[in-house]
Design a protein around this motif. Sequence first.
Motif, short mmCIF file in Angstrom:
data_model
loop_
_atom_site.label_atom_id
_atom_site.label_comp_id
_atom_site.label_asym_id
_atom_site.label_seq_id
_atom_site.Cartn_x
_atom_site.Cartn_y
_atom_site.Cartn_z
N LEU A 120 -3.74 35.28 -13.80
CA LEU A 120 -3.78 36.17 -12.64
C LEU A 120 -5.21 36.41 -12.17
O LEU A 120 -5.48 36.44 -10.95
CB LEU A 120 -3.10 37.49 -12.97
N LEU A 121 -6.14 36.57 -13.11
CA LEU A 121 -7.53 36.77 -12.74
C LEU A 121 -8.11 35.54 -12.05
O LEU A 121 -8.85 35.66 -11.05
CB LEU A 121 -8.36 37.12 -13.98
N LEU A 122 -7.78 34.36 -12.57
CA LEU A 122 -8.33 33.14 -11.98
C LEU A 122 -7.73 32.84 -10.62
O LEU A 122 -8.43 32.39 -9.70
CB LEU A 122 -8.08 31.97 -12.93
N TYR A 123 -6.43 33.09 -10.47
CA TYR A 123 -5.76 32.69 -9.22
C TYR A 123 -5.84 33.76 -8.14
O TYR A 123 -6.02 33.43 -6.96
CB TYR A 123 -4.30 32.36 -9.52
N TYR A 124 -5.68 35.02 -8.54
CA TYR A 124 -5.70 36.10 -7.56
C TYR A 124 -7.00 36.90 -7.55
O TYR A 124 -7.33 37.54 -6.54
CB TYR A 124 -4.54 37.07 -7.81
N GLY A 125 -7.72 36.89 -8.67
CA GLY A 125 -8.94 37.68 -8.75
C GLY A 125 -10.17 36.99 -8.18
O GLY A 125 -10.98 37.62 -7.49
N LEU A 126 -10.31 35.70 -8.44
CA LEU A 126 -11.50 34.98 -7.95
C LEU A 126 -11.60 34.93 -6.43
O LEU A 126 -12.71 34.97 -5.89
CB LEU A 126 -11.52 33.57 -8.54
N PRO A 127 -10.49 34.81 -5.68
CA PRO A 127 -10.64 34.82 -4.21
C PRO A 127 -11.28 36.10 -3.67
O PRO A 127 -11.84 36.08 -2.57
CB PRO A 127 -9.19 34.68 -3.72
N VAL A 128 -11.21 37.18 -4.43
CA VAL A 128 -11.84 38.43 -3.98
C VAL A 128 -13.35 38.27 -3.87
O VAL A 128 -14.00 38.86 -2.99
CB VAL A 128 -11.48 39.58 -4.94
#
Length: 304
Positions: A120-128
């Motif tokens: 979740l951090l890699l897929y949804y968090g990094l775009p932030v």
Amino acid sequence: MSSSVLYDLPGPRARLRNRILGALTLVVVAALFAFVIWRFIDTGQFSAAKWNVFTFSAIWVRFGEATLATLAAFAAAAVGALVLGFVLAIGRLSDHAWVRLPVSWIVEILRAVPVLVFMLLLYYGLPVIGIRMSSYWAVVIALIAYNGSVLSEVIRAGVEALPRGQREAGYAIGLRKSNVMRLVLFPQAIRAMMPVIIAQLVVTLKDTALGFIITYPELLYFARLLGSNGEYGSPLVQAALIASIIYVAMCLALSYVAYVVEKRTRRSPKVTAVAAANLPVQEGTDTELLVTQRGDDKTGRGGA
């Protein structure tokens, strides 16, 4: 000579009690299984309408593509986890505190964070923060991070479980620490911990199913997508059963490959030589004569 046992042998009453408990357990398990089957039949899960969608060849093609996507993520994650596990294990076995302590903290942190949180951090968090990553790499990197940290502890435990004489013998013949680890300790540790390593790789294979949460098109993702399709009667249970069978087949295939590799490793001439070298040498035995002959052959001093 005195002998010790871990427990007393059961008497007649204990054997009878164990048989009764075993029979009751079998009856309870059989009753639960029969109840589940009956509920499936009662709710129409075995009806032809629920299984009609699986008569289309396009569905099986999609199952094959999803299986290949699962294997692609697993293959990359398995190789990466093994490499990371060796690197972290070497760091934890280092004699330098400035290397060992940071690596130990990294291992503990990677082991503590769940795989799904990584994804979740890699897929949804990094775009932030302006970094975008495909679902494939999010799944692979998360699996590498977690399973690599676990494998590092497995390898480290295998190395530290070896007799201290193995390490000292390597130093005695002039090997550096890197060569002692590479030529003496790691091969034995890997053979000893092979079942645990394979078990962790099986966990890696099954954890690829978490990728459906971040829309990675693996096996569980397609099974859920197919099962939620109302046009075909929402065959969720049927799709899940087929996906489970495919997962079981892949895990059994992986276990068989590991069995073959372990069997061939045990038959390797190098392993036989190491085992012969580790035999205790007693005065007047054939082992002592063999070791003496080997030393004479190497130095060229063998006499008649």
